[in-house]
Each structure stands twice: as C-alpha cells, then as structure tokens.
Motif scaffolding. Structure first.
Motif, PDB file in Angstrom:
ATOM      1  N   LEU A  25      30.334  44.462  56.571  1.00 17.04           N
ATOM      2  CA  LEU A  25      30.870  45.744  56.118  1.00 17.04           C
ATOM      3  C   LEU A  25      32.400  45.744  56.202  1.00 17.04           C
ATOM      4  CD1 LEU A  25      30.542  48.631  55.155  1.00 17.04           C
ATOM      5  CD2 LEU A  25      30.101  49.303  57.531  1.00 17.04           C
ATOM      6  N   ILE A  26      32.943  45.203  57.272  1.00 18.07           N
ATOM      7  CA  ILE A  26      34.397  45.102  57.407  1.00 18.07           C
ATOM      8  C   ILE A  26      34.982  44.286  56.262  1.00 18.07           C
ATOM      9  CG2 ILE A  26      36.235  44.058  58.819  1.00 18.07           C
ATOM     10  CD1 ILE A  26      34.505  44.897  61.295  1.00 18.07           C
ATOM     11  N   GLU A  27      34.324  43.198  55.916  1.00 24.89           N
ATOM     12  CA  GLU A  27      34.793  42.350  54.819  1.00 24.89           C
ATOM     13  C   GLU A  27      34.710  43.089  53.478  1.00 24.89           C
ATOM     14  OE1 GLU A  27      36.311  39.191  52.614  1.00 24.89           O
ATOM     15  OE2 GLU A  27      36.463  39.701  54.729  1.00 24.89           O
ATOM     16  N   VAL A  28      33.641  43.825  53.260  1.00 26.03           N
ATOM     17  CA  VAL A  28      33.497  44.604  52.023  1.00 26.03           C
ATOM     18  C   VAL A  28      34.633  45.614  51.912  1.00 26.03           C
ATOM     19  CG1 VAL A  28      32.083  46.374  50.891  1.00 26.03           C
ATOM     20  CG2 VAL A  28      31.011  44.277  51.732  1.00 26.03           C
ATOM     21  N   VAL A  29      34.905  46.334  52.987  1.00 25.79           N
ATOM     22  CA  VAL A  29      35.983  47.330  52.981  1.00 25.79           C
ATOM     23  C   VAL A  29      37.321  46.651  52.724  1.00 25.79           C
ATOM     24  CG1 VAL A  29      37.254  48.981  54.410  1.00 25.79           C
ATOM     25  CG2 VAL A  29      34.742  48.984  54.421  1.00 25.79           C
ATOM     26  N   ARG A  30      37.546  45.522  53.360  1.00 28.64           N
ATOM     27  CA  ARG A  30      38.798  44.791  53.159  1.00 28.64           C
ATOM     28  C   ARG A  30      38.987  44.426  51.692  1.00 28.64           C
ATOM     29  NH1 ARG A  30      40.681  40.313  51.943  1.00 28.64           N
ATOM     30  NH2 ARG A  30      38.701  39.226  51.900  1.00 28.64           N
ATOM     31  N   ARG A  31      37.923  43.919  51.077  1.00 26.19           N
ATOM     32  CA  ARG A  31      38.006  43.522  49.668  1.00 26.19           C
ATOM     33  C   ARG A  31      38.239  44.719  48.756  1.00 26.19           C
ATOM     34  NH1 ARG A  31      33.217  39.872  47.918  1.00 26.19           N
ATOM     35  NH2 ARG A  31      34.428  39.896  46.002  1.00 26.19           N
ATOM     36  N   LEU A  32      37.576  45.838  49.062  1.00 28.43           N
ATOM     37  CA  LEU A  32      37.781  47.038  48.249  1.00 28.43           C
ATOM     38  C   LEU A  32      39.211  47.558  48.388  1.00 28.43           C
ATOM     39  CD1 LEU A  32      34.404  48.913  48.803  1.00 28.43           C
ATOM     40  CD2 LEU A  32      35.290  48.075  46.612  1.00 28.43           C
ATOM     41  N   GLU A  33      39.722  47.556  49.600  1.00 30.62           N
ATOM     42  CA  GLU A  33      41.083  48.043  49.838  1.00 30.62           C
ATOM     43  C   GLU A  33      42.140  47.135  49.208  1.00 30.62           C
ATOM     44  OE1 GLU A  33      41.253  48.511  54.084  1.00 30.62           O
ATOM     45  OE2 GLU A  33      40.585  50.597  53.954  1.00 30.62           O
ATOM     46  N   ALA A  34      41.849  45.840  49.149  1.00 36.21           N
ATOM     47  CA  ALA A  34      42.803  44.887  48.586  1.00 36.21           C
ATOM     48  C   ALA A  34      42.932  45.057  47.076  1.00 36.21           C
ATOM     49  CB  ALA A  34      42.383  43.458  48.925  1.00 36.21           C
ATOM     50  N   GLY A  35      41.873  45.570  46.444  1.00 38.78           N
ATOM     51  CA  GLY A  35      41.911  45.729  44.999  1.00 38.78           C
ATOM     52  C   GLY A  35      41.774  44.397  44.293  1.00 38.78           C
ATOM     53  N   GLY A  36      42.122  44.394  43.020  1.00 39.36           N
ATOM     54  CA  GLY A  36      42.075  43.163  42.251  1.00 39.36           C
ATOM     55  C   GLY A  36      40.684  42.775  41.778  1.00 39.36           C
ATOM     56  N   THR A  37      39.715  43.664  41.954  1.00 32.31           N
ATOM     57  CA  THR A  37      38.362  43.373  41.477  1.00 32.31           C
ATOM     58  C   THR A  37      38.095  44.212  40.230  1.00 32.31           C
ATOM     59  OG1 THR A  37      37.426  45.087  42.913  1.00 32.31           O
ATOM     60  CG2 THR A  37      37.464  42.854  43.782  1.00 32.31           C
ATOM     61  N   LEU A  39      35.831  46.673  37.781  1.00 33.60           N
ATOM     62  CA  LEU A  39      35.073  47.874  38.079  1.00 33.60           C
ATOM     63  C   LEU A  39      33.652  47.515  38.506  1.00 33.60           C
ATOM     64  CD1 LEU A  39      34.713  50.920  38.171  1.00 33.60           C
ATOM     65  CD2 LEU A  39      34.215  50.866  35.717  1.00 33.60           C
ATOM     66  N   GLU A  40      33.043  46.584  37.805  1.00 38.57           N
ATOM     67  CA  GLU A  40      31.670  46.175  38.137  1.00 38.57           C
ATOM     68  C   GLU A  40      31.612  45.554  39.535  1.00 38.57           C
ATOM     69  OE1 GLU A  40      27.722  46.094  37.833  1.00 38.57           O
ATOM     70  OE2 GLU A  40      29.035  46.932  36.294  1.00 38.57           O
ATOM     71  N   GLU A  41      32.572  44.696  39.871  1.00 41.30           N
ATOM     72  CA  GLU A  41      32.617  44.095  41.205  1.00 41.30           C
ATOM     73  C   GLU A  41      32.832  45.171  42.277  1.00 41.30           C
ATOM     74  OE1 GLU A  41      34.499  39.696  40.203  1.00 41.30           O
ATOM     75  OE2 GLU A  41      35.846  41.408  40.439  1.00 41.30           O
ATOM     76  N   SER A  42      33.716  46.111  41.986  1.00 47.53           N
ATOM     77  CA  SER A  42      33.978  47.190  42.935  1.00 47.53           C
ATOM     78  C   SER A  42      32.728  48.031  43.174  1.00 47.53           C
ATOM     79  CB  SER A  42      35.113  48.089  42.432  1.00 47.53           C
ATOM     80  OG  SER A  42      36.333  47.390  42.398  1.00 47.53           O
ATOM     81  N   LEU A  43      31.992  48.336  42.118  1.00 48.36           N
ATOM     82  CA  LEU A  43      30.760  49.106  42.268  1.00 48.36           C
ATOM     83  C   LEU A  43      29.720  48.343  43.079  1.00 48.36           C
ATOM     84  CD1 LEU A  43      30.418  50.684  38.714  1.00 48.36           C
ATOM     85  CD2 LEU A  43      30.925  51.872  40.862  1.00 48.36           C
ATOM     86  N   THR A  44      29.621  47.043  42.827  1.00 50.17           N
ATOM     87  CA  THR A  44      28.681  46.212  43.585  1.00 50.17           C
ATOM     88  C   THR A  44      29.074  46.172  45.061  1.00 50.17           C
ATOM     89  OG1 THR A  44      28.186  44.874  41.630  1.00 50.17           O
ATOM     90  CG2 THR A  44      27.693  43.895  43.777  1.00 50.17           C
ATOM     91  N   LEU A  45      30.360  46.015  45.324  1.00 51.18           N
ATOM     92  CA  LEU A  45      30.834  46.017  46.708  1.00 51.18           C
ATOM     93  C   LEU A  45      30.563  47.367  47.371  1.00 51.18           C
ATOM     94  CD1 LEU A  45      34.234  44.124  46.359  1.00 51.18           C
ATOM     95  CD2 LEU A  45      32.261  43.384  47.711  1.00 51.18           C
ATOM     96  N   TRP A  46      30.828  48.446  46.645  1.00 49.03           N
ATOM     97  CA  TRP A  46      30.595  49.781  47.188  1.00 49.03           C
ATOM     98  C   TRP A  46      29.116  49.954  47.560  1.00 49.03           C
ATOM     99  CZ3 TRP A  46      33.581  53.763  48.695  1.00 49.03           C
ATOM    100  CH2 TRP A  46      32.940  54.968  48.956  1.00 49.03           C
ATOM    101  N   GLN A  47      28.230  49.539  46.659  1.00 49.10           N
ATOM    102  CA  GLN A  47      26.794  49.668  46.929  1.00 49.10           C
ATOM    103  C   GLN A  47      26.397  48.851  48.148  1.00 49.10           C
ATOM    104  OE1 GLN A  47      25.403  48.478  43.037  1.00 49.10           O
ATOM    105  NE2 GLN A  47      24.911  50.597  42.486  1.00 49.10           N
TER     106      GLN A  47
END
Length: 77
Positions: A25-37, A39-47
């Motif tokens: 979960l920490i890694e998912v949040v880190r990736r979301l906060e870093a951006g650069g993904t 929209l589809e990747e961001s939605l998958t990470l969010w889920q």
C-alpha cells in the motif's frame, strides 16, 4: 469470528500478512503521488490501494477484537 481478510482480495496471494499488505500500500501511494502514470494505470493503482487498505483494516479489526476479548477475559478472572 475471523482475524483474516476475506479471500479474493489480493493479487496472487489471497490473504497477505498485514505487513506485506501495508508495504505494498505504501508503494502504491508513492507511485500515485509521484505521478507520471497514465489514467488507466492510476485507476488500477487506486483500485489496488483500496483493496490493500481493506486488507489492512481487516487485520487491524481482528487484532482489536482479540485484544478486547483478552481484556474481557482478564476482567472476569
């Protein structure tokens, strides 16, 4: 009474230990906060983050329940 999350909430491993779910979960949040993904990747990470948060909450709820039972048992003695 169950101290583990419901099956089918993990990717590859149905009921990861709390620590593993928290680290992912920490890694998912880190990736979301870093951006650069995308929209589809961001939605998958969010889920996935939502799934992991649920798994962590289930572990914490189970631990709280066990603690409350132990305290109640001690009070009866």
């Amino acid at each position: 009474m169950s101290t583990q999350p419901e099956p089918g909430t993990g990717q590859g491993e149905e009921n990861p230990p709390y620590e593993q779910a928290r680290e992912e979960l920490i890694e998912v949040v880190r990736r979301l906060e870093a951006g650069g993904t995308t929209l589809e990747e961001s939605l998958t990470l969010w889920q996935r983050g939502e799934q992991l948060a649920g798994i962590c909450q289930a572990w914490l709820d189970g631990a709280r329940e066990r603690l409350e039972q132990a305290i109640a048992s001690d009070d009866e003695d």
